[in-house]
Design a protein around this motif. Structure first.
Motif, short mmCIF file in Angstrom:
data_model
loop_
_atom_site.label_atom_id
_atom_site.label_comp_id
_atom_site.label_asym_id
_atom_site.label_seq_id
_atom_site.Cartn_x
_atom_site.Cartn_y
_atom_site.Cartn_z
N ASP A 227 -24.11 -11.27 15.37
CA ASP A 227 -25.12 -11.25 16.42
C ASP A 227 -25.43 -9.79 16.75
OD1 ASP A 227 -26.72 -11.53 18.63
OD2 ASP A 227 -25.34 -12.79 19.78
N ILE A 228 -26.46 -9.24 16.12
CA ILE A 228 -26.79 -7.81 16.25
C ILE A 228 -27.90 -7.64 17.27
CG2 ILE A 228 -27.52 -5.74 15.02
CD1 ILE A 228 -26.47 -7.05 12.45
N ARG A 229 -27.63 -6.81 18.28
CA ARG A 229 -28.57 -6.62 19.38
C ARG A 229 -28.87 -5.13 19.58
NH1 ARG A 229 -26.37 -10.65 24.14
NH2 ARG A 229 -25.95 -12.49 22.82
N GLY A 319 -22.34 -0.24 17.34
CA GLY A 319 -22.64 0.21 15.99
C GLY A 319 -23.29 1.58 15.93
N HIS A 320 -24.16 1.86 16.90
CA HIS A 320 -24.90 3.13 16.88
C HIS A 320 -25.50 3.35 18.25
CE1 HIS A 320 -28.82 5.24 16.67
NE2 HIS A 320 -28.17 6.06 15.87
N VAL A 321 -25.57 4.61 18.67
CA VAL A 321 -26.27 4.96 19.90
C VAL A 321 -27.11 6.20 19.67
CG1 VAL A 321 -24.53 3.95 21.43
CG2 VAL A 321 -24.35 6.37 20.79
N GLY A 322 -28.18 6.30 20.42
CA GLY A 322 -29.03 7.48 20.34
C GLY A 322 -29.55 7.85 21.73
N ILE A 349 -16.17 5.76 18.94
CA ILE A 349 -16.83 5.51 17.66
C ILE A 349 -16.98 6.85 16.95
CG2 ILE A 349 -18.05 3.47 18.50
CD1 ILE A 349 -20.56 5.16 18.77
N PRO A 350 -17.22 6.86 15.64
CA PRO A 350 -17.40 8.14 14.94
C PRO A 350 -18.64 8.88 15.43
CG PRO A 350 -16.99 6.34 13.39
CD PRO A 350 -17.25 5.71 14.71
N THR A 380 -27.14 -0.03 19.58
CA THR A 380 -27.00 -1.20 18.73
C THR A 380 -25.60 -1.75 18.90
OG1 THR A 380 -28.56 -0.32 17.12
CG2 THR A 380 -27.16 -2.12 16.39
N VAL A 381 -25.52 -3.02 19.25
CA VAL A 381 -24.23 -3.67 19.53
C VAL A 381 -24.11 -4.89 18.63
CG1 VAL A 381 -22.95 -4.97 21.27
CG2 VAL A 381 -24.10 -2.83 21.91
N ARG A 382 -22.92 -5.07 18.07
CA ARG A 382 -22.63 -6.27 17.26
C ARG A 382 -21.68 -7.16 18.06
NH1 ARG A 382 -23.62 -4.92 11.45
NH2 ARG A 382 -22.63 -6.92 11.04
N LEU A 383 -22.06 -8.43 18.20
CA LEU A 383 -21.25 -9.41 18.91
C LEU A 383 -20.91 -10.57 17.98
CD1 LEU A 383 -23.15 -9.58 22.32
CD2 LEU A 383 -21.03 -8.37 21.85
N PRO A 384 -19.85 -11.31 18.28
CA PRO A 384 -19.52 -12.49 17.45
C PRO A 384 -20.65 -13.50 17.46
CG PRO A 384 -17.67 -11.91 18.88
CD PRO A 384 -18.85 -11.08 19.34
N LEU A 385 -20.87 -14.13 16.34
CA LEU A 385 -21.87 -15.20 16.27
C LEU A 385 -21.51 -16.28 17.28
CD1 LEU A 385 -22.34 -15.51 12.40
CD2 LEU A 385 -24.04 -14.70 14.05
#
Length: 388
Positions: A227-229, A319-322, A349-350, A380-385
């Motif tokens: 679940d990518i948001r 996953g990523h921030v800007g 996060i890296p 960008t955030v990844r959550l469990p389906l």
């Protein structure tokens, strides 16, 4: 009611995994491996008593890994794995559980099916139970880099943990085998005259040992986080008298300061809102209202780490921030790398997943008149389906 205790053996050094940390304390998908292992068991059986056996040098790491988790008080490991397990058993002797499961700290993907399989075999009267999977690779007997014989795979299994036993007989078996070099608790019980049966293991229930194991484990977690948001945030603060500004967690000397209820870090405020937006979890004002005096002058890293922890609490991963800072002054370019590093540190996060940019409005608007600074952010955030 059947009482179950779980001994998690976390006293090893695990140097083959790299990064200079024992592998049970390495981060995996934003959480320490040991944290994931404990949380797996708590999700499967919240009534089980869990005790961890740790190395005396790892107390600070252990406290960080187990913060907020309800566990039995940890015990220290011994010279060998057998010594460590024996210490763990002593640490739960006052509980006198019906059954004890012994588990490797570096197996964070134990499933309910594996757990239930072990328990069902124990309750049917087994002296000990080991989850196992059939060996599927072709096996060769090798001497001096030369294959001497192909070994039949028939009747061969690779064993896993948790290994389960009736509690008192396991203590007796350990006492009876002191001084023997045995590789797991099943071997201890066998050496003491017991019979071990197998239950169904699971190919996902791997023990993390090498850097390649960690790469595969990260991929495994990513596959589960489908679940990518993406969320966005925006914030503005005006200038006031002062001698510095806080931007993306970095203090910059300047001829003015930013006005705000907290430290007015416009970059971190926008980024906090972006993460909360991805979670559909309100905004910074919802959780930290400016009417609450406890946040007066507060460092904005408090807000950002709060948003980070909201992601982790839902089993997710950032996953990523800007962040894009919009101003004429101060000059952002010389400080971008420091800002990226600080944001990465706060989000755990890296830095390669953190972008910090800057632009002007060509002297137009309030930023062009140098009345304040604006910031836009995305996350960008990844959550469990199936997350709601």
């Amino acid at each position: 009611m059947t009482q179950v205790s779980i001994v998690i053996v976390a006293a090893g050094r695990g140097s083959r995994a790299g990064e200079g940390l024992p592998k049970q304390y390495r981060k995996l998908g934003g959480k320490m491996v040991l944290t994931r292992t404990i949380e797996s068991f708590l999700a499967i059986d919240p009534t089980a008593n869990i005790i961890c056996v740790i190395h005396p040098d790892d107390m600070a790491l252990y406290k960080a890994a187990t913060e907020g988790l309800e566990l039995q008080e940890q015990v220290l490991g011994g010279e060998t794995r057998q010594d460590s397990v024996r210490n763990g058993l002593s640490g739960i002797e006052h509980l006198n559980p019906d059954y004890v499961l012994v588990h490797d700290a570096a197996r964070p993907f134990v499933t309910e099916e594996v757990y239930r399989g072990v328990m069902e075999a124990l309750e049917s009267g087994a002296d000990g139970v080991v989850p196992a999977v059939p060996v599927t690779d072709t096996l060769k007997f090798v001497e001096n880099d030369t294959i001497k014989q192909t070994v039949s795979r028939e009747h061969l299994y690779a064993v896993q943990t948790p290994q389960g036993f009736p509690f008192q007989p396991l203590i007796a078996a350990h006492e009876a085998t002191i001084g023997q070099e045995l590789t797991d608790d099943a071997a201890v019980v066998e050496a003491a005259g017991g019979t071990i049966v197998i239950s169904a293991g699971n190919s996902r229930n791997v023990k993390l040992t090498t850097p390649d194991d960690f790469k595969k484990a990260e991929q495994q977690i990513m596959m589960a986080l489908g679940d990518i948001r993406t969320g966005g945030g925006y914030d503005v603060h005006r200038f006031e008298d002062g001698d510095h500004v806080w931007l993306c967690g970095v203090k910059l000397p300047f001829t003015k300061s930013l006005k705000g209820h907290s430290d007015a870090d416009v970059g971190l405020h926008a980024l906090t809102d972006a993460i909360l937006a991805a979670l559909c979890d309100g905004d910074i004002g919802t959780h930290f209202p400016p009417s609450d005096n406890q946040w007066r002058g507060a460092p904005s890293d408090v807000f950002l780490t709060f948003a980070r922890d909201r992601v982790l609490a839902r089993g997710g991963q950032i996953g990523h921030v800007g962040v894009c800072l919009i101003c004429e002054k101060p000059k952002i370019g010389p400080h971008k790398d420091a800002m990226r590093d600080r944001v990465a540190e706060l989000l755990e996060i890296p830095a390669s997943r953190v972008s910090v940019q800057a632009t002007t409005t060509e002297k137009l608007g309030f930023t062009g008149r140098e009345e304040g600074i604006a910031a836009q952010a995305t996350a960008t955030v990844r959550l469990p389906l199936g997350d709601t």
